[in-house]
Motif scaffolding. Structure first.
Motif, mmCIF file in Angstrom:
data_model
loop_
_atom_site.group_PDB
_atom_site.id
_atom_site.type_symbol
_atom_site.label_atom_id
_atom_site.label_comp_id
_atom_site.label_asym_id
_atom_site.label_seq_id
_atom_site.Cartn_x
_atom_site.Cartn_y
_atom_site.Cartn_z
ATOM 1 N N TYR A 117 30.733 -6.421 33.032
ATOM 2 C CA TYR A 117 29.357 -6.817 33.350
ATOM 3 C C TYR A 117 28.342 -5.801 32.812
ATOM 4 C CZ TYR A 117 30.913 -10.655 36.323
ATOM 5 O OH TYR A 117 31.470 -11.815 36.790
ATOM 6 N N MET A 118 28.712 -4.527 32.757
ATOM 7 C CA MET A 118 27.836 -3.535 32.137
ATOM 8 C C MET A 118 27.542 -3.916 30.699
ATOM 9 S SD MET A 118 29.445 0.042 33.578
ATOM 10 C CE MET A 118 28.347 1.077 32.577
ATOM 11 N N GLU A 119 28.598 -4.265 29.967
ATOM 12 C CA GLU A 119 28.424 -4.631 28.559
ATOM 13 C C GLU A 119 27.700 -5.960 28.427
ATOM 14 O OE1 GLU A 119 28.219 -3.989 24.707
ATOM 15 O OE2 GLU A 119 29.142 -2.554 26.107
ATOM 16 N N LEU A 120 27.987 -6.905 29.300
ATOM 17 C CA LEU A 120 27.322 -8.206 29.240
ATOM 18 C C LEU A 120 25.820 -8.060 29.463
ATOM 19 C CD1 LEU A 120 27.608 -11.299 29.028
ATOM 20 C CD2 LEU A 120 27.872 -11.337 31.525
ATOM 21 N N VAL A 121 25.437 -7.291 30.470
ATOM 22 C CA VAL A 121 24.006 -7.075 30.726
ATOM 23 C C VAL A 121 23.364 -6.349 29.567
ATOM 24 C CG1 VAL A 121 22.363 -5.862 32.205
ATOM 25 C CG2 VAL A 121 24.247 -7.152 33.235
ATOM 26 N N ARG A 122 24.064 -5.369 29.019
ATOM 27 C CA ARG A 122 23.517 -4.623 27.881
ATOM 28 C C ARG A 122 23.255 -5.550 26.697
ATOM 29 N NH1 ARG A 122 27.407 -1.200 27.335
ATOM 30 N NH2 ARG A 122 26.531 0.487 28.600
ATOM 31 N N GLN A 123 24.192 -6.447 26.441
ATOM 32 C CA GLN A 123 24.007 -7.363 25.316
ATOM 33 C C GLN A 123 22.892 -8.373 25.585
ATOM 34 O OE1 GLN A 123 25.326 -7.368 22.280
ATOM 35 N NE2 GLN A 123 26.507 -5.524 22.743
ATOM 36 N N LEU A 124 22.884 -8.954 26.759
ATOM 37 C CA LEU A 124 21.906 -9.999 27.058
ATOM 38 C C LEU A 124 20.498 -9.451 27.223
ATOM 39 C CD1 LEU A 124 23.885 -12.243 29.595
ATOM 40 C CD2 LEU A 124 23.431 -12.707 27.176
ATOM 41 N N ALA A 125 20.376 -8.272 27.818
ATOM 42 C CA ALA A 125 19.056 -7.746 28.160
ATOM 43 C C ALA A 125 18.516 -6.721 27.175
ATOM 44 C CB ALA A 125 19.091 -7.118 29.553
ATOM 45 N N GLU A 126 19.365 -6.170 26.315
ATOM 46 C CA GLU A 126 18.895 -5.097 25.439
ATOM 47 C C GLU A 126 19.274 -5.299 23.973
ATOM 48 O OE1 GLU A 126 17.100 -1.697 24.061
ATOM 49 O OE2 GLU A 126 16.957 -2.520 26.083
ATOM 50 N N GLU A 127 20.543 -5.450 23.682
ATOM 51 C CA GLU A 127 21.008 -5.379 22.299
ATOM 52 C C GLU A 127 20.755 -6.660 21.507
ATOM 53 O OE1 GLU A 127 21.945 -2.674 21.016
ATOM 54 O OE2 GLU A 127 22.171 -1.449 22.821
ATOM 55 N N ALA A 128 21.169 -7.796 22.059
ATOM 56 C CA ALA A 128 21.107 -9.048 21.305
ATOM 57 C C ALA A 128 19.690 -9.623 21.310
ATOM 58 C CB ALA A 128 22.079 -10.060 21.914
ATOM 59 N N HIS A 129 19.250 -10.072 20.142
ATOM 60 C CA HIS A 129 17.910 -10.654 20.019
ATOM 61 C C HIS A 129 18.048 -12.174 19.917
ATOM 62 C CE1 HIS A 129 15.486 -6.920 19.474
ATOM 63 N NE2 HIS A 129 16.696 -6.444 19.204
ATOM 64 N N TRP A 130 18.204 -12.789 21.068
ATOM 65 C CA TRP A 130 18.302 -14.238 21.144
ATOM 66 C C TRP A 130 17.013 -14.763 21.773
ATOM 67 C CZ3 TRP A 130 18.394 -15.923 26.318
ATOM 68 C CH2 TRP A 130 18.658 -14.924 27.260
ATOM 69 N N GLU A 131 16.721 -15.996 21.493
ATOM 70 C CA GLU A 131 15.480 -16.580 21.978
ATOM 71 C C GLU A 131 15.760 -17.558 23.103
ATOM 72 O OE1 GLU A 131 13.404 -18.339 18.741
ATOM 73 O OE2 GLU A 131 12.947 -16.433 17.766
ATOM 74 N N ALA A 132 14.815 -17.642 24.041
ATOM 75 C CA ALA A 132 14.935 -18.550 25.172
ATOM 76 C C ALA A 132 13.623 -19.297 25.364
ATOM 77 C CB ALA A 132 15.280 -17.779 26.451
ATOM 78 N N LEU A 143 25.813 -5.375 41.030
ATOM 79 C CA LEU A 143 25.033 -4.224 41.489
ATOM 80 C C LEU A 143 25.604 -2.919 40.956
ATOM 81 C CD1 LEU A 143 24.360 -5.209 45.227
ATOM 82 C CD2 LEU A 143 22.751 -5.287 43.317
ATOM 83 N N GLU A 144 26.924 -2.796 40.993
ATOM 84 C CA GLU A 144 27.549 -1.570 40.509
ATOM 85 C C GLU A 144 27.365 -1.413 39.001
ATOM 86 O OE1 GLU A 144 29.555 2.065 40.740
ATOM 87 O OE2 GLU A 144 28.527 0.804 42.225
ATOM 88 N N ALA A 145 27.441 -2.523 38.264
ATOM 89 C CA ALA A 145 27.219 -2.455 36.810
ATOM 90 C C ALA A 145 25.812 -1.949 36.501
ATOM 91 C CB ALA A 145 27.429 -3.831 36.196
ATOM 92 N N LEU A 146 24.824 -2.437 37.216
ATOM 93 C CA LEU A 146 23.446 -2.000 36.973
ATOM 94 C C LEU A 146 23.248 -0.558 37.404
ATOM 95 C CD1 LEU A 146 21.525 -5.225 37.953
ATOM 96 C CD2 LEU A 146 21.576 -4.158 35.707
ATOM 97 N N ARG A 147 23.896 -0.134 38.484
ATOM 98 C CA ARG A 147 23.767 1.258 38.911
ATOM 99 C C ARG A 147 24.326 2.200 37.841
ATOM 100 N NH1 ARG A 147 26.200 4.335 44.228
ATOM 101 N NH2 ARG A 147 28.194 3.609 43.422
ATOM 102 N N ARG A 148 25.475 1.835 37.272
ATOM 103 C CA ARG A 148 26.068 2.693 36.256
ATOM 104 C C ARG A 148 25.248 2.672 34.967
ATOM 105 N NH1 ARG A 148 32.645 1.702 36.933
ATOM 106 N NH2 ARG A 148 32.669 1.808 39.219
ATOM 107 N N LEU A 149 24.735 1.493 34.621
ATOM 108 C CA LEU A 149 23.877 1.428 33.432
ATOM 109 C C LEU A 149 22.655 2.314 33.584
ATOM 110 C CD1 LEU A 149 23.973 -2.380 32.566
ATOM 111 C CD2 LEU A 149 24.799 -0.512 31.116
ATOM 112 N N ARG A 150 22.071 2.284 34.759
ATOM 113 C CA ARG A 150 20.887 3.109 35.010
ATOM 114 C C ARG A 150 21.230 4.587 34.897
ATOM 115 N NH1 ARG A 150 16.199 1.484 38.479
ATOM 116 N NH2 ARG A 150 14.814 3.290 38.505
ATOM 117 N N ALA A 151 22.406 4.971 35.426
ATOM 118 C CA ALA A 151 22.821 6.379 35.381
ATOM 119 C C ALA A 151 23.075 6.838 33.950
ATOM 120 C CB ALA A 151 24.077 6.568 36.227
ATOM 121 N N GLN A 152 23.537 5.925 33.098
ATOM 122 C CA GLN A 152 23.857 6.276 31.715
ATOM 123 C C GLN A 152 22.651 6.253 30.787
ATOM 124 O OE1 GLN A 152 26.909 3.636 30.342
ATOM 125 N NE2 GLN A 152 28.466 4.381 31.777
#
Length: 478
Positions: free
Chosen positions: A446-461, A154-163
């Motif tokens: 976790y901020m960086e992990l979410v950023r990579q999984l949800a935004e930066e990296a283009h992986w397929e699922a 939760l804190e990682a997402l709050r900080r990501l949103r603020a940034q």
């Protein structure tokens, strides 16, 4: 004013600032040493408040916990809060950030709400639900297993949103999931969730992040890519009763001890392999005797019992097949088992022993942990490198809800972002605690992990589709 006088005043001012800094941050001096402003102070307060809710089995305070989670999600700026239950009173929750491209499968950050019981008399540092801070560590049942991880999400997402500013939200939807009853097998939690319309139609997971183990070394996180499977069983044997003053050649107790000799000899081989570091705990088949009893003598001291039984907790590593384990059981019971199904249970009956399984999980799934073979794992590895974290693949020696997720066809990686935990893994132990410095570093990861999984990296699922509109569930459905 001379140089010496100026230096004195500078030192004096610096001392005044250091003296009052903890008060400005509304923290004790120990807590202030890890604070980077109000964001960290509020995160610590959130963590302590969550840990103070007694969610110990068998009667977790789920309603109180879910109400708290709802408020914590709101403070983090997450929308789409859902409460769910698959058995009366066993509550879970999920809050979300809808992605810019909702047709893509979602990133699910999972933790469980419940914790194991805690005997207050065994806790020396602080009461188990006080969440007291002692020498820079927050001490509480569930601090490692695994409420801290939920707050870090939760804190990682709050900080990501603020940034992020106008770059919010990210491409993929992110769900923060809080499930019930993991500590009692997950049947009324994750096992039910993965078979629900909530999972298929609303969560639509592309990957799930779950628990692993804390790490004593700085700058290292374990990545749990598989886990041992629980096989719980009762083995019974019977023979004629006899007078306690006689010496019969064969009794139920003797048969039980003959079996125990085989079980404990095998256990010792595995223990030595782990102790000598030839194998990791997650790589061996572990077995423990958790119960034994006799009956058929009316509880009389001068009557030899006619029946005896032991209960075993076995943990099967993912590289061992079902047939290999069944063959080992046959070896222990000294005879070919006549395996047959009865009332949905697999039973073994030979002339001497009867084996009945209490629980038997067959899920030998392992995720890819090679960047060259998996773009998904490469995104996870990039997140580690961005935060100077070394990721070590690891087979989880116990059981988690990830087994149900993998059975449902969704990749699940366990990453507990807690390093430098000098007290080591304290799951289910007294004085369970987490350093606040590790808590803070984990949020950054976790901020960086979410950023990579949800935004930066283009992986397929497999959950990625051309065009899907996620359907919101009504309160009746949940």
């Amino acid at each position: 004013m001379g140089n010496a006088t100026a230096l004195f005043y500078l030192v004096f001012l610096a001392w005044i600032l250091l003296l009052h800094l903890p008060l400005w941050l509304r923290l004790s001096p120990r807590e202030a040493s890890v604070s980077r402003g109000n964001l960290t102070a509020e995160a610590i307060e959130t963590l302590q408040s969550y840990l103070r809710i007694d969610t110990a089995q068998p009667q977790p305070q789920y309603r109180k916990a879910v109400r708290f989670i709802k408020q914590a999600c709101k403070r983090a700026g997450l929308e789409g809060f859902h409460q769910f239950s698959f058995q009366r009173g066993r509550l879970g929750a999920v809050c979300s950030v809808q992605g810019r491209e909702p047709h893509l499968g979602a990133v699910v950050l999972n933790s469980h709400i419940d914790v194991v019981p805690a005997e207050s008399s065994a806790w020396r540092l602080a009461p188990p639900f006080s969440a007291a801070i002692v020498d820079g560590n927050v001490v509480a049942r569930g601090s490692q297993d695994m409420k801290t991880q939920g707050v870090q999400y939760l804190e990682a997402l709050r900080r990501l949103r603020a940034q992020a500013g106008d770059k919010w939200p990210m491409r993929r939807t992110v769900h923060v999931l809080f499930v019930p009853d993991e500590e009692v097998g997950g049947r009324t939690g994750m096992a039910s969730l993965v078979n629900s319309s909530l999972w298929r139609d609303t969560l639509r997971p592309a990957v799930l992040i779950d628990e692993c183990l804390p790490e004593t070394r700085l700058g290292v996180y374990k990545v749990c890519y598989g886990e041992r499977q629980p096989w719980w069983m009762t083995i019974r044997t019977s023979h004629h009763t006899a007078h306690g003053g006689t010496l019969p050649a064969d009794t139920a107790i003797q048969r039980l001890f003959a079996l125990l000799d085989n079980v404990l000899a095998y256990r010792e081989q595995q223990r030595l392999a782990v102790e000598s570091q030839r194998k990791a705990l997650g790589e061996v088949l572990g077995v423990n005797v958790v119960h034994w009893a006799s009956s058929g003598n009316g509880n009389a001291t001068n009557v030899i019992p006619s029946d005896a039984e032991i209960r075993l907790d076995m943990r099967v590593p993912p590289h061992m097949s079902e047939l290999e384990v069944l063959a080992l059981l046959e070896e222990w019971t000294r005879g070919s088992c006549n395996w047959h199904s009865h009332n949905g249970e697999l039973l073994c009956a030979n002339a001497t022993y009867r084996i009945q399984f209490i629980d038997r999980v067959i899920a030998p799934y392992r995720e890819v942990v090679d960047e060259a073979e998996s773009m998904l794992y490469r995104a996870i590895a990039i997140a580690g490198r961005a935060r100077n974290i070394s990721l070590e693949p690891f087979v989880f020696p116990m059981s988690t809800d990830s087994r149900y997720v993998r059975q449902a066809g969704v990749p699940a990686y366990g990453i507990m972002a807690l390093d430098g935990v000098l007290q080591g893994a304290q799951l289910h132990q007294p004085d369970e605690s987490v350093p606040l410095t590790a808590f803070e570093r984990g949020i950054s990861f976790y901020m960086e992990l979410v950023r990579q999984l949800a935004e930066e990296a283009h992986w397929e699922a497999t959950a990625d589709v051309a065009n899907v509109t996620a359907r919101r569930h009504t309160s009746d459905e949940l």
